[in-house]
Scaffold this active site. Structure first.
Site, PDB file in Angstrom:
ATOM      1  CB  CYS A   1     -23.554  56.572 -14.526  1.00 52.51           C
ATOM      2  SG  CYS A   1     -22.252  57.355 -15.765  1.00 52.51           S
TER       3      CYS A   1
ATOM      4  CB  CYS B   1     -21.275  51.807 -20.693  1.00 48.39           C
ATOM      5  SG  CYS B   1     -22.094  53.463 -21.174  1.00 48.39           S
TER       6      CYS B   1
HETATM    7  N1  DGL Z   1     -23.798  55.817 -19.253  1.00 51.36           N
HETATM    8  C1  DGL Z   1     -22.622  55.841 -18.479  1.00 51.36           C
HETATM    9  C2  DGL Z   1     -21.835  54.640 -18.054  1.00 51.36           C
HETATM   10  O1  DGL Z   1     -22.715  53.666 -17.718  1.00 51.36           O
HETATM   11  C3  DGL Z   1     -21.687  56.688 -19.140  1.00 51.36           C
HETATM   12  C4  DGL Z   1     -21.590  57.282 -20.460  1.00 51.36           C
HETATM   13  C5  DGL Z   1     -20.930  58.613 -20.871  1.00 51.36           C
HETATM   14  O2  DGL Z   1     -19.777  58.342 -21.289  1.00 51.36           O
HETATM   15  O3  DGL Z   1     -21.491  59.491 -20.931  1.00 51.36           O
HETATM   16  O4  DGL Z   1     -20.876  54.525 -18.007  1.00 51.36           O
END
Ligand code: DGL
Length: 272
Positions: free
Chosen positions: A78, A189
């Site tokens: 993430c 993301c």
């Molecule tokens: N998948 C996450 C990232 O790479 C975050 C997503 C979220 O906002 O929860 O930033």
């Protein structure tokens, strides 16, 4: 420093939801003999509209869970949690190996012909010091358009990202990049991996999309290897955990993973 870690112990991977599954898929195929534990922190999704302190607290709670499972490494799948928490976690748990993801700003800067690149990320990532510093290093010779994308993660989680209104929202985030002739866009993301086709259709074939799943797993492989932590024997299926109650149907989770899975409930506290 990492001498308490053991080869056959599992690797913890986490994200706020299904975004990190895109990274786990690559991880499994490139490092087939490792055992994986995946946590989706769905009760706190999205991370992108939370303060970095809140995201750091969540990362700490999940790290504690992984430590109780004796993991040999933690992969923060993430961008938002990496930006908010990786420095803190590395300092606090020096015996643990942490690998994180961040938008591919450097590769994008190296490839661009138009000297304009775009970064799509969550609000929290776009405001983070980590991203601001990263961009500063590369924005001397090129223009970097940083675009926060509120609302997109929720659409991916519910599977509604193919609707007309979703497409309009995605288009609105891409529009400044197209107007300013960006020719490389970094997907900052892990959820956005699931939008690759849609984004490519909107921006056209001449714009290159950069996703970070491959490089992050190459880095994980490298770190495991230099610490002599690559298992050659574990072949168990990944374990999946969610912080959201289990009564909700998770077709989208299974669709994202590609096969039926059993999900366990992780009843962690709201804050530490
Ligand atoms: N998948 C996450 C990232 O790479 C975050 C997503 C979220 O906002 O929860 O930033």
């Amino acid at each position: 420093m990492k001498d308490t870690l053991k080869k056959n112990d599992p690797i913890g991977v986490f994200d706020s939801g299904i975004g990190g599954l895109s990274i786990l898929k690559v991880a499994q195929s490139k490092l087939p003999n490792q055992t994986w534990i995946y946590v989706a922190d769905e009760a706190f999704l999205p991370y992108g509209d939370k303060s970095s302190e809140d995201v750091r607290n969540r990362a700490q709670v999940i790290t504690d869970f992984f430590l109780s499972k004796n993991v040999k490494a933690i992969l923060i799948a993430c961008n938002t949690a990496t930006a908010a928490a990786i420095d803190f976690l590395r300092k606090k748990h020096q015996e643990m190996l942490f690998i994180g993801v961040e938008p591919a700003v450097k590769p994008a800067a190296n490839i661009t012909n138009t000297k304009v690149i775009g970064i799509l990320a969550t609000g929290s990532t776009t405001e983070s010091n980590r991203l601001i510093k990263l961009v500063e290093r590369f924005s001397k010779e090129i223009k970097v358009i940083i675009q926060p994308c509120p609302g997109i993660v929720e659409l991916i989680e519910t599977g509604d990202y193919k609707s007309y209104s979703a497409k309009k929202l995605i288009e609105s985030y891409l529009e400044p990049m197209l107007t300013q002739k960006a020719d490389v866009i970094a997907l900052g993301c892990t959820h956005y991996f699931f939008l690759t086709q849609i984004i490519q259709q909107i921006v056209g074939k001449s714009v290159l999309l950069l996703d970070t799943s491959e490089p992050v797993i190459t880095e994980l492989q490298h770190q495991l290897s230099i610490n002599d932590l690559i298992s050659k024997t574990s072949t168990q299926k990944p374990e999946f955990w969610t912080t959201k109650n289990l009564n909700v149907k998770r077709h989208n989770f299974e669709r994202a993973w590609g096969e039926p899975i059993e999900i366990n409930y992780l009843g962690v506290k709201k804050s530490d």
